[in-house]
Structures are given as structure tokens and as C-alpha cells.
Design an enzyme around this catalytic site. Structure first.
Site, PDB file in Angstrom:
ATOM      1  N   ASP A 129       0.834  -1.203   0.000  1.00 61.13           N
ATOM      2  CA  ASP A 129       0.000   0.000   0.000  1.00 61.13           C
ATOM      3  C   ASP A 129       0.873   1.259   0.000  1.00 61.13           C
ATOM      4  O   ASP A 129       2.042   1.209   0.411  1.00 61.13           O
ATOM      5  CB  ASP A 129      -0.875   0.032   1.258  1.00 61.13           C
ATOM      6  CG  ASP A 129      -1.891  -1.090   1.279  1.00 61.13           C
ATOM      7  OD1 ASP A 129      -2.184  -1.651   0.206  1.00 61.13           O
ATOM      8  OD2 ASP A 129      -2.368  -1.407   2.382  1.00 61.13           O
TER       9      ASP A 129
HETATM   10  N1  URA Z   1      -1.335  -5.796   4.050  1.00 64.04           N
HETATM   11  C1  URA Z   1      -1.793  -4.527   4.029  1.00 64.04           C
HETATM   12  O1  URA Z   1      -2.803  -4.217   4.621  1.00 64.04           O
HETATM   13  N2  URA Z   1      -1.078  -3.628   3.324  1.00 64.04           N
HETATM   14  C2  URA Z   1       0.079  -3.911   2.678  1.00 64.04           C
HETATM   15  O2  URA Z   1       0.684  -3.030   2.081  1.00 64.04           O
HETATM   16  C3  URA Z   1       0.534  -5.237   2.717  1.00 64.04           C
HETATM   17  C4  URA Z   1      -0.188  -6.173   3.404  1.00 64.04           C
END
Ligand code: URA
Length: 233
Positions: free
Chosen positions: A102
Site C-alpha cells: 500500500d
Molecule cells: N497488508 C496490508 O494491509 N497492506 C500492505 O501493504 C501489505 C499487506
């Protein structure tokens, strides 16, 4: 593409020519004769027919990047810089991300031009553990451990997550090991307890650990041993 098809696509060769050349050991891939027309020719293969070079083969490239917060896991984005922007490499259009993080997650990202390698790495059946360091808004309770180990039902996908291991490191920080990569998985797992993830950082994917020498935004080529973990034994 199959080798027999690759050969018969040449203007000077038809399917019969291709079969005969293969049977007579005239075709070499990466220096060795290949007789089986079903061989899958890859972008990285050097293919020769007698003394004619048919394909030179591109070098396969593999990198680990320390993704900083604020960069998008994409090759292009209208509003944010992308992790690809951080690479000072030729032919960036050939590269793709092996898995995503993310915008506000930091940590290990793998980038390559080898699609087969990244498919193997991300194949759910391979169950490669991905380790995340997590900081939360509220205290992490011991009951999370059994809930995450049992799996959580995700209504949107209509599935139950695979067993995950939670190691509580302190009141509001933990290490979580997942063997899959569902959309926003870590945040949704903590969200089940209405506990917001404040900081998320991926430390490793299988045996590949984020090199501590890499500051956020820095990257390096993978070593032979690191590359080998995505290949069959
Ligand atoms: N889980 C999440 O919520 N975000 C990420 O970036 C990776 C795994």
C-alpha cells in the site's frame, strides 16, 4: 512460445523444416542442443540454428527495493511517485513488481523483468511466508494470536485467510507472518478487532530479507542465492 512454433514463425522455415532441424540437434538454446519442440522459449534465452543467431536473449534482472511510504506500487500513477521512479535503470518498461504494498506501507519490494520467476514467487500454493512489522493505534491483545492462526473470514472474497502467525513484541507492535497476500490483508485482519494499523513494514518474502544497508528509496540487484529461491529445485 514453444520452440517449434518459434522456429516455424521464421519466414525461411516451415513446420517440417523446424521439426527436422530439431530432430537433427541443429537448434541450441543457451548453448545446448534442444530436440524437444515443446521447450518454452523465454525472452532471456539465446537461440541459435546451426551458426545463425535467432534470438540473442535479454539479461534477466532482479532487484530488491526498500519502498518508502508515499510511493505507489505501480509502474505509473497520476498523483504519486511510483516505486519504478526510484530505479535508475535502462528499459524500465520491461520491469514489473512482484507483489504490491500500500501507499503508506514501507519495506521489501521485488522488481524484475522475469514474469515466470515472479509468478512462482507469488503462487499461493508456494505459501512463501511474508513477514510484516506492524504498529497499531490500540494495544494488541493475546486473543489476536488464536484468531489469526485460525483464519479470518473475508466476506468480499468469500474466503477464510490461511493460518497466520502473530508474535506480539510490545503493547502496540507485533510481527505478523502471512503465507498469502490478500488486498489490504494486514489492515483488515487488525481491523477485525477495530485496531487501526498505524505503521506497516514488510521485512521479508520467503528467504529474501530486506537488506538493512538499504535506506528507504534505495535498491540493489538480488544475489544468485536470492534469485534461486524463486526457481524450482
Ligand atoms: N497488508 C496490508 O494491509 N497492506 C500492505 O501493504 C501489505 C499487506
Amino acid at each position: 512460445m514453444r520452440l517449434d512454433r518459434f522456429l516455424s514463425n521464421r519466414p525461411a522455415l516451415n513446420r517440417l523444416d523446424a521439426r527436422l532441424h530439431l530432430a537433427q540437434g541443429h537448434v541450441r538454446v543457451n548453448g545446448s542442443p534442444v530436440l524437444d519442440g515443446r521447450y518454452e522459449v523465454r525472452l532471456f534465452d539465446r537461440v541459435e540454428l546451426l551458426d545463425e543467431l535467432l534470438q540473442a536473449g535479454k539479461p534477466a534482472r532482479y532487484f530488491m527495493l526498500h519502498k518508502p511510504v508515499g510511493y505507489v506500487s505501480a509502474t505509473q500513477h497520476p498523483d504519486h511517485p511510483t516505486v519504478i521512479d526510484l530505479l535508475d535503470e535502462q528499459d524500465k518498461a520491461d520491469l514489473h513488481l512482484s507483489g504490491r504494498l500500500d501507499l503508506n506501507t514501507s519495506g521489501l519490494m521485488l522488481i524484475t523483468n522475469d514474469g515466470l520467476w515472479s509468478r512462482r514467487l507469488t503462487l499461493p500454493s508456494n505459501k512463501l511466508p511474508k513477514v510484516y512489522y506492524v504498529e497499531t493505534a490500540d494495544p494488541i491483545q493475546p486473543e489476536y494470536i488464536t484468531t489469526f492462526a485460525a483464519g479470518l473470514y473475508f466476506e468480499f472474497e468469500d474466503l477464510t485467510t490461511m493460518p497466520a502467525q502473530l508474535d506480539i513484541l510490545g503493547e502496540r507492535h507485533a510481527r505478523l507472518t502471512l503465507v498469502e497476500g490478500r488486498y489490504h490483508q494486514v489492515k483488515r485482519m487488525f481491523g477485525h478487532f477495530r485496531n487501526q494499523v498505524m505503521h506497516l513494514h514488510r521485512e521479508s518474502i520467503g528467504p529474501i530479507m530486506l537488506d538493512p544497508a538499504l535506506a528507504p528509496g534505495e535498491y540493489r540487484a538480488l544475489t544468485e542465492a536470492e534469485i534461486a529461491c524463486g526457481l524450482p529445485n
